[in-house]
Design a protein around this motif. Sequence first.
Motif, PDB file in Angstrom:
ATOM      1  N   ASN A   1       0.832  -1.205   0.000  1.00 18.27           N
ATOM      2  CA  ASN A   1       0.000   0.000   0.000  1.00 18.27           C
ATOM      3  C   ASN A   1       0.865   1.254   0.000  1.00 18.27           C
ATOM      4  O   ASN A   1       0.463   2.292   0.493  1.00 18.27           O
ATOM      5  CB  ASN A   1      -0.932   0.007   1.218  1.00 18.27           C
ATOM      6  CG  ASN A   1      -0.168  -0.236   2.523  1.00 18.27           C
ATOM      7  OD1 ASN A   1       1.019   0.074   2.624  1.00 18.27           O
ATOM      8  ND2 ASN A   1      -0.851  -0.781   3.519  1.00 18.27           N
ATOM      9  N   LEU A   2       2.061   1.138  -0.555  1.00 12.94           N
ATOM     10  CA  LEU A   2       3.034   2.228  -0.509  1.00 12.94           C
ATOM     11  C   LEU A   2       3.471   2.666  -1.897  1.00 12.94           C
ATOM     12  O   LEU A   2       3.506   1.869  -2.839  1.00 12.94           O
ATOM     13  CB  LEU A   2       4.289   1.796   0.259  1.00 12.94           C
ATOM     14  CG  LEU A   2       4.168   1.501   1.750  1.00 12.94           C
ATOM     15  CD1 LEU A   2       5.468   0.898   2.250  1.00 12.94           C
ATOM     16  CD2 LEU A   2       3.853   2.777   2.522  1.00 12.94           C
ATOM     17  N   SER A   3       3.835   3.915  -1.999  1.00 13.45           N
ATOM     18  CA  SER A   3       4.611   4.435  -3.120  1.00 13.45           C
ATOM     19  C   SER A   3       5.692   5.306  -2.504  1.00 13.45           C
ATOM     20  O   SER A   3       5.384   6.266  -1.790  1.00 13.45           O
ATOM     21  CB  SER A   3       3.742   5.269  -4.064  1.00 13.45           C
ATOM     22  OG  SER A   3       4.549   5.937  -5.022  1.00 13.45           O
ATOM     23  N   VAL A   4       6.944   4.947  -2.728  1.00 13.85           N
ATOM     24  CA  VAL A   4       8.049   5.724  -2.171  1.00 13.85           C
ATOM     25  C   VAL A   4       8.542   6.679  -3.245  1.00 13.85           C
ATOM     26  O   VAL A   4       8.917   6.266  -4.341  1.00 13.85           O
ATOM     27  CB  VAL A   4       9.196   4.810  -1.705  1.00 13.85           C
ATOM     28  CG1 VAL A   4      10.327   5.643  -1.117  1.00 13.85           C
ATOM     29  CG2 VAL A   4       8.684   3.817  -0.659  1.00 13.85           C
ATOM     30  N   ILE A   5       8.523   7.957  -2.927  1.00 15.84           N
ATOM     31  CA  ILE A   5       8.786   8.974  -3.947  1.00 15.84           C
ATOM     32  C   ILE A   5       9.681  10.072  -3.364  1.00 15.84           C
ATOM     33  O   ILE A   5       9.627  10.361  -2.164  1.00 15.84           O
ATOM     34  CB  ILE A   5       7.449   9.552  -4.467  1.00 15.84           C
ATOM     35  CG1 ILE A   5       7.651  10.348  -5.742  1.00 15.84           C
ATOM     36  CG2 ILE A   5       6.729  10.351  -3.405  1.00 15.84           C
ATOM     37  CD1 ILE A   5       6.372  10.545  -6.537  1.00 15.84           C
ATOM     38  N   THR A   6      10.515  10.644  -4.215  1.00 15.20           N
ATOM     39  CA  THR A   6      11.494  11.643  -3.785  1.00 15.20           C
ATOM     40  C   THR A   6      11.055  13.037  -4.217  1.00 15.20           C
ATOM     41  O   THR A   6      10.556  13.225  -5.325  1.00 15.20           O
ATOM     42  CB  THR A   6      12.877  11.328  -4.391  1.00 15.20           C
ATOM     43  OG1 THR A   6      13.284  10.027  -3.978  1.00 15.20           O
ATOM     44  CG2 THR A   6      13.919  12.343  -3.946  1.00 15.20           C
ATOM     45  N   ASP A   7      11.255  13.996  -3.333  1.00 14.04           N
ATOM     46  CA  ASP A   7      11.067  15.396  -3.706  1.00 14.04           C
ATOM     47  C   ASP A   7      12.323  15.820  -4.457  1.00 14.04           C
ATOM     48  O   ASP A   7      13.403  15.927  -3.877  1.00 14.04           O
ATOM     49  CB  ASP A   7      10.869  16.255  -2.459  1.00 14.04           C
ATOM     50  CG  ASP A   7      10.549  17.712  -2.788  1.00 14.04           C
ATOM     51  OD1 ASP A   7      10.848  18.142  -3.917  1.00 14.04           O
ATOM     52  OD2 ASP A   7      10.012  18.415  -1.916  1.00 14.04           O
ATOM     53  N   GLY A   8      12.181  16.043  -5.760  1.00 11.86           N
ATOM     54  CA  GLY A   8      13.335  16.381  -6.581  1.00 11.86           C
ATOM     55  C   GLY A   8      14.008  17.675  -6.174  1.00 11.86           C
ATOM     56  O   GLY A   8      15.186  17.895  -6.494  1.00 11.86           O
ATOM     57  N   LYS A   9      13.298  18.547  -5.471  1.00  4.08           N
ATOM     58  CA  LYS A   9      13.871  19.838  -5.053  1.00  4.08           C
ATOM     59  C   LYS A   9      14.763  19.684  -3.817  1.00  4.08           C
ATOM     60  O   LYS A   9      15.759  20.395  -3.682  1.00  4.08           O
ATOM     61  CB  LYS A   9      12.748  20.834  -4.766  1.00  4.08           C
ATOM     62  CG  LYS A   9      11.905  21.185  -5.997  1.00  4.08           C
ATOM     63  CD  LYS A   9      10.763  22.120  -5.629  1.00  4.08           C
ATOM     64  CE  LYS A   9       9.906  22.442  -6.860  1.00  4.08           C
ATOM     65  NZ  LYS A   9       8.741  23.303  -6.515  1.00  4.08           N
TER      66      LYS A   9
END
Length: 388
Positions: free
Chosen positions: A146-154
């Motif tokens: 139930n996850l999506s691991v995502i990076t803040d590009g800034k």
Amino acid sequence: MNRFTIPRDIFFGENALEKLKELEGRKAAIIIGGGSVKENGHLDKILSYLSEKDIETKVIEGITEEPTIQMAQEQAQHLRDFEPDWIIGVGGGSPMDAAKAMWIFYEYPEIAFEETIKLFNLPPLRKKAKFIGIPTTSGTASEISNLSVITDGKTGIKYPIASFELTPDIAIIDPVMVEDLPQKLIAYSGMDAVTHSIESYVAKPRTVFTDSLAIEAAEILKDHLVSSYKGSKESREQVHYAQAMAGMAFSNAVLGNVHSMAHKSGPTFEIPHGCANGIYLPYVIQFNRTVSADRFAAIAKRLGLKGGNSEELTDSLVEWVRSLNKEMNVPNSLKEYGISEELFEKHVDEMAKNAIADPCTSTNPRETSEDEMRKLFHAAYNGEDVTF
């Protein structure tokens, strides 16, 4: 009251991909990573099965790096233009995480990212599309989770988006998709699965449901991960199933400090997620043993490790993880990975602060202060046992 949520349908085993021949729908967007899924013929097979049901398809490719918020928001426009009623993520963690994030922004174009990272706070999905996960690596269990691991590009900070809304509707776990995995991917994704099984077994929200899946997954990984790394196709199939079982466990029991540390240091030092988990796991076991020695001992006993009491069994578990790393050429410290002391010292305070704020820290079995998190990073950098 507890909750246990996994995909409604999980198809696994040889020729599981053929279930796509039975899919009901109009349009399917297929999100993939690099060229391997095209080169080995798997994408053609997927497209062929969908065409048998007259489902129109669109391939969105090139998700070769860990996804960013900005990329997911931009790519979601392709979904809005195509208007699929199925989104199919095919790949390892990065393409699948990207596909889930794109799914959110497809259904809710105006939603603020800050709203998505509030734990279990997503609005209802499936107003426009349902989701299928087809893994091409054996570790992230994104087809289950139930996850999506995502990076803040800034900022370079990695965030987990957690919501039962993100649990795929269908998971297709076909061993043919991992037959040609490179050794490094087997090692890194395998250590991700090992970490999932161990962390979910000691996490605060664990239940009898998650315990049974976590410890069984750990045993299968003990029996098959190294032989998969060395080329056994039979073991590779078993590892592919075990990582999904570990995924069912951590999706419902959550994780701990290993993942908090990996989330906040991986982008900074450009360490692949599974490799970072393999590095940090022994140190976090040592840190958590003051409150979870009996749980670690239970895992060690199930794995057939030696020890006359909980402390000795926990020591054996730590050494088993380190031996796994060594046997599969996974570093056992950040210094061994090649991070310079200057670079480490430049970022350690910020990483510790950010790791404390990571949702996985809240479910770690032992409460952790920012100073303790900093000490954990230092121990993992220098390869020193954790005794605090």
